[in-house]
Scaffold this motif. Sequence first.
Motif, PDB file in Angstrom:
ATOM      1  N   LEU A 235       0.826  -1.197   0.000  1.00 20.17           N
ATOM      2  CA  LEU A 235       0.000   0.000   0.000  1.00 20.17           C
ATOM      3  C   LEU A 235       0.872   1.263   0.000  1.00 20.17           C
ATOM      4  O   LEU A 235       0.536   2.262  -0.661  1.00 20.17           O
ATOM      5  CB  LEU A 235      -0.932  -0.006   1.217  1.00 20.17           C
ATOM      6  CG  LEU A 235      -1.891   1.174   1.348  1.00 20.17           C
ATOM      7  CD1 LEU A 235      -2.787   1.308   0.118  1.00 20.17           C
ATOM      8  CD2 LEU A 235      -2.747   1.013   2.613  1.00 20.17           C
ATOM      9  N   ARG A 236       1.998   1.225   0.694  1.00 16.89           N
ATOM     10  CA  ARG A 236       2.899   2.383   0.690  1.00 16.89           C
ATOM     11  C   ARG A 236       3.486   2.611  -0.709  1.00 16.89           C
ATOM     12  O   ARG A 236       3.720   3.753  -1.114  1.00 16.89           O
ATOM     13  CB  ARG A 236       4.000   2.187   1.739  1.00 16.89           C
ATOM     14  CG  ARG A 236       3.486   2.293   3.167  1.00 16.89           C
ATOM     15  CD  ARG A 236       4.606   2.458   4.166  1.00 16.89           C
ATOM     16  NE  ARG A 236       5.348   1.229   4.384  1.00 16.89           N
ATOM     17  CZ  ARG A 236       4.976   0.266   5.226  1.00 16.89           C
ATOM     18  NH1 ARG A 236       3.840   0.390   5.921  1.00 16.89           N
ATOM     19  NH2 ARG A 236       5.710  -0.810   5.393  1.00 16.89           N
ATOM     20  N   PHE A 237       3.723   1.530  -1.425  1.00 15.44           N
ATOM     21  CA  PHE A 237       4.166   1.631  -2.821  1.00 15.44           C
ATOM     22  C   PHE A 237       3.106   2.341  -3.659  1.00 15.44           C
ATOM     23  O   PHE A 237       3.428   3.230  -4.469  1.00 15.44           O
ATOM     24  CB  PHE A 237       4.441   0.222  -3.346  1.00 15.44           C
ATOM     25  CG  PHE A 237       4.583   0.100  -4.840  1.00 15.44           C
ATOM     26  CD1 PHE A 237       5.708   0.583  -5.490  1.00 15.44           C
ATOM     27  CD2 PHE A 237       3.606  -0.538  -5.595  1.00 15.44           C
ATOM     28  CE1 PHE A 237       5.846   0.439  -6.870  1.00 15.44           C
ATOM     29  CE2 PHE A 237       3.735  -0.685  -6.965  1.00 15.44           C
ATOM     30  CZ  PHE A 237       4.861  -0.197  -7.606  1.00 15.44           C
ATOM     31  N   ILE A 238       1.844   1.986  -3.463  1.00 19.92           N
ATOM     32  CA  ILE A 238       0.751   2.634  -4.194  1.00 19.92           C
ATOM     33  C   ILE A 238       0.671   4.119  -3.834  1.00 19.92           C
ATOM     34  O   ILE A 238       0.578   4.984  -4.710  1.00 19.92           O
ATOM     35  CB  ILE A 238      -0.585   1.927  -3.894  1.00 19.92           C
ATOM     36  CG1 ILE A 238      -0.563   0.496  -4.422  1.00 19.92           C
ATOM     37  CG2 ILE A 238      -1.754   2.702  -4.484  1.00 19.92           C
ATOM     38  CD1 ILE A 238      -1.780  -0.323  -4.032  1.00 19.92           C
ATOM     39  N   GLU A 239       0.713   4.408  -2.532  1.00 19.16           N
ATOM     40  CA  GLU A 239       0.580   5.789  -2.068  1.00 19.16           C
ATOM     41  C   GLU A 239       1.753   6.662  -2.506  1.00 19.16           C
ATOM     42  O   GLU A 239       1.608   7.888  -2.627  1.00 19.16           O
ATOM     43  CB  GLU A 239       0.442   5.799  -0.549  1.00 19.16           C
ATOM     44  CG  GLU A 239      -0.864   5.157  -0.062  1.00 19.16           C
ATOM     45  CD  GLU A 239      -0.927   4.976   1.446  1.00 19.16           C
ATOM     46  OE1 GLU A 239      -2.034   4.795   1.969  1.00 19.16           O
ATOM     47  OE2 GLU A 239       0.157   5.013   2.091  1.00 19.16           O
ATOM     48  N   ASP A 240       2.888   6.029  -2.784  1.00 18.09           N
ATOM     49  CA  ASP A 240       4.053   6.765  -3.267  1.00 18.09           C
ATOM     50  C   ASP A 240       4.029   6.929  -4.788  1.00 18.09           C
ATOM     51  O   ASP A 240       5.008   7.377  -5.380  1.00 18.09           O
ATOM     52  CB  ASP A 240       5.336   6.055  -2.840  1.00 18.09           C
ATOM     53  CG  ASP A 240       6.579   6.915  -3.018  1.00 18.09           C
ATOM     54  OD1 ASP A 240       6.535   8.117  -2.660  1.00 18.09           O
ATOM     55  OD2 ASP A 240       7.593   6.404  -3.526  1.00 18.09           O
ATOM     56  N   GLY A 241       2.907   6.555  -5.408  1.00 20.31           N
ATOM     57  CA  GLY A 241       2.783   6.709  -6.856  1.00 20.31           C
ATOM     58  C   GLY A 241       3.435   5.605  -7.653  1.00 20.31           C
ATOM     59  O   GLY A 241       3.841   5.822  -8.804  1.00 20.31           O
ATOM     60  N   GLY A 242       3.522   4.418  -7.057  1.00 17.19           N
ATOM     61  CA  GLY A 242       4.202   3.311  -7.730  1.00 17.19           C
ATOM     62  C   GLY A 242       3.646   2.977  -9.110  1.00 17.19           C
ATOM     63  O   GLY A 242       4.403   2.613 -10.017  1.00 17.19           O
ATOM     64  N   TYR A 243       2.334   3.107  -9.261  1.00 18.50           N
ATOM     65  CA  TYR A 243       1.715   2.772 -10.540  1.00 18.50           C
ATOM     66  C   TYR A 243       1.770   3.931 -11.535  1.00 18.50           C
ATOM     67  O   TYR A 243       1.251   3.807 -12.656  1.00 18.50           O
ATOM     68  CB  TYR A 243       0.263   2.350 -10.331  1.00 18.50           C
ATOM     69  CG  TYR A 243       0.098   0.926  -9.847  1.00 18.50           C
ATOM     70  CD1 TYR A 243      -0.089  -0.127 -10.736  1.00 18.50           C
ATOM     71  CD2 TYR A 243       0.126   0.627  -8.486  1.00 18.50           C
ATOM     72  CE1 TYR A 243      -0.237  -1.434 -10.292  1.00 18.50           C
ATOM     73  CE2 TYR A 243      -0.025  -0.672  -8.024  1.00 18.50           C
ATOM     74  CZ  TYR A 243      -0.207  -1.700  -8.933  1.00 18.50           C
ATOM     75  OH  TYR A 243      -0.358  -2.995  -8.487  1.00 18.50           O
ATOM     76  N   THR A 244       2.384   5.035 -11.161  1.00 16.84           N
ATOM     77  CA  THR A 244       2.468   6.203 -12.050  1.00 16.84           C
ATOM     78  C   THR A 244       3.904   6.558 -12.410  1.00 16.84           C
ATOM     79  O   THR A 244       4.124   7.559 -13.097  1.00 16.84           O
ATOM     80  CB  THR A 244       1.801   7.426 -11.399  1.00 16.84           C
ATOM     81  OG1 THR A 244       2.547   7.814 -10.231  1.00 16.84           O
ATOM     82  CG2 THR A 244       0.363   7.123 -11.007  1.00 16.84           C
ATOM     83  N   GLN A 245       4.865   5.752 -11.966  1.00 15.55           N
ATOM     84  CA  GLN A 245       6.278   6.052 -12.208  1.00 15.55           C
ATOM     85  C   GLN A 245       6.856   5.051 -13.204  1.00 15.55           C
ATOM     86  O   GLN A 245       7.201   3.925 -12.832  1.00 15.55           O
ATOM     87  CB  GLN A 245       7.067   6.000 -10.899  1.00 15.55           C
ATOM     88  CG  GLN A 245       6.594   6.979  -9.834  1.00 15.55           C
ATOM     89  CD  GLN A 245       7.405   6.864  -8.559  1.00 15.55           C
ATOM     90  OE1 GLN A 245       8.632   6.791  -8.580  1.00 15.55           O
ATOM     91  NE2 GLN A 245       6.715   6.846  -7.424  1.00 15.55           N
TER      92      GLN A 245
END
Length: 406
Positions: A235-245
């Motif tokens: 979830l922290r990966f998602i919140e850090d914009g993981g799917y947008t980088q």
Amino acid sequence: MMPIWSAMRARAEAPSASALAARFAAVRAHSRTLAAPLSEEDCAAQSMPDASPVKWHLAHTSWFFETFILEAQEPGFTAFDPAFRVLFNSYYNGVGEKFARPQRGLLTRPGLARVLAYRANVDERMARLFAAGLGAEAASLVELGLQHEQQHQELILTDCLHLLAQNPLYPVYDDEAPQPAMAPGAMEWVAFPESLVRIGHQEGGFCFDNELPRHRVFLEPFAVADRLVTNGEYLRFIEDGGYTQPGLWLSAGWDFVRANGLSHPFYWRPGAEGWRAFGLRGLEALQPDAPVLHLSYFEAAAYAQWAGARLPTEAEWEAAALHRPDLPQLFGAAWQWTSSAYAPYPGFQAAAGAVGEYNGKFMVNQYVLRGSSLATPPGHARVSYRNFFPTEARWQFTGLRLARSL
């Protein structure tokens, strides 16, 4: 046909006829148990081309015993229904024609009752073979058939889960279905020195042909995480914009994310009260300490990149599991992606004949996963087991364990 025992190498002493018959009955009964919570409509539907109806799994596993054992061993063999030879053939070109996999959900006939009658008929005929006595070759084929059915037992659960997830009511498969163990604490790293290791199946017990030959691999120093990545960490990966980088993703993975509009794991659902995850027990609040599940290879690799780590090779995973069998969550939680392409081991040879199609012809465009999942039947997992799926697969119980080079 090459003797299947030389192809599949169940090199332990063959079990007694009574033990094999008892194991046959137990495995076959477990498939029926897995289907018991489902309606006839549940068992007939197919939610995507990569999944199969539960009814088809029940029939195909019976087809295996009828086609490869009864046809060769039963005096005066007569097929239960000659049409089933085509309808329930999966991918064995050496057997003959096949019904198209993406259209299995269109097989409203035979109905579930007819398929269950087929299973009962095959079981009765196999019982007579056990009573009459089986040679080593036939016994080895029975063991292969049981291992094959256990693979389909896991597919019954994964395919059923995908089907139920299409329903906006998010129906429960079983409110007592197994769940993976929670993470045992903060992630720590377990280091391994450089070494020359042997991987592949060791003497004793059953293995599939893709686990052989046992061979040497040189490993540079590495470390693996002592547990799987959790929902909370992902979830922290998602919140850090993981799917947008895009820099975190393999090129094909980034294309996959954009083409499908991905922003979270397969069965996660956002809501006003926070994230929820759909599983065999229905839609439940996301458990932050549970291992993250249903990740594609692309998602696992992107998370590892974000975390400053990588995925282990399958040789690293096996060496770690052999030398540290006490590592938590090696088995029973999630299949763990490795960075190893699914390829033959040095010296691999597929068996002759239709049974030789079991693994070898799939050794392309797929990656290896190790361990086992919460859906894997008891007794089916082992350290050398090589599961494999394409990079886009998300409906399986797949997660990840991080690795680092030292």
